[in-house]
Design an enzyme around this catalytic site. Structure first.
Site, PDB file in Angstrom:
ATOM      1  CB  THR A   1     -35.952 -10.067 -18.830  1.00 53.83           C
ATOM      2  OG1 THR A   1     -37.309  -9.935 -19.429  1.00 53.83           O
ATOM      3  CG2 THR A   1     -36.417  -9.950 -17.475  1.00 53.83           C
ATOM      4  CB  CYS A   2     -33.142  -9.008 -23.958  1.00 54.17           C
ATOM      5  SG  CYS A   2     -31.905 -10.585 -23.218  1.00 54.17           S
ATOM      6  CB  SER A   3     -36.389 -13.534 -21.454  1.00 53.60           C
ATOM      7  OG  SER A   3     -37.855 -14.535 -21.678  1.00 53.60           O
TER       8      SER A   3
ATOM      9  N   GLY B   1     -37.536  -8.981 -28.835  1.00 57.59           N
ATOM     10  CA  GLY B   1     -38.621  -9.010 -27.350  1.00 57.59           C
ATOM     11  C   GLY B   1     -38.034  -8.316 -26.120  1.00 57.59           C
TER      12      GLY B   1
END
Length: 109
Positions: A44-46, A97
């Site tokens: 994820t890009c979380s 992130g």
């Protein structure tokens, strides 16, 4: 949110629970396509634990044929969590992130 800091003020807390539920369903669907001995990468890009390690931990509890299969030699040690997952943090690494877990399905190769 690093590039658009005002976005955080428009996010409701319920969005994380809905995203985690959807991501859990996607992970389960993808897992059904992995052959024994195969790899599944969840990314994820979380930065939210609800969308990252919580999704992976819940998946592993429901799918005992999968285990984490970290590759500590693949990235710098400071980019790995205690569980061996990849996690970049903007405030620490100066990049966007992101999170990734390398999961292996047990069985013959």
């Amino acid at each position: 949110m690093r590039r658009n800091p005002d976005a955080r003020w428009g996010v409701r807390t319920t969005v994380f629970a809905r995203a985690a539920e959807r991501q859990g369903r996607l992970l389960a669907a993808a897992a059904s396509l992995v052959r024994p001995g195969g790899l599944l990468i969840y990314a994820t890009c979380s930065l939210e634990p609800e969308e990252n390690e919580h999704v992976v931990e819940s998946f592993l509890k429901r799918n005992p044929e999968f285990t984490r299969s970290p590759r500590p030699d693949a990235v710098a040690a400071d980019l790995l969590t205690a569980a061996g997952d990849f996690q970049s943090l903007p405030q620490r690494h100066g990049i966007d992130g992101a999170y990734a877990a390398r999961l292996e399905r047990g069985g013959a190769r």
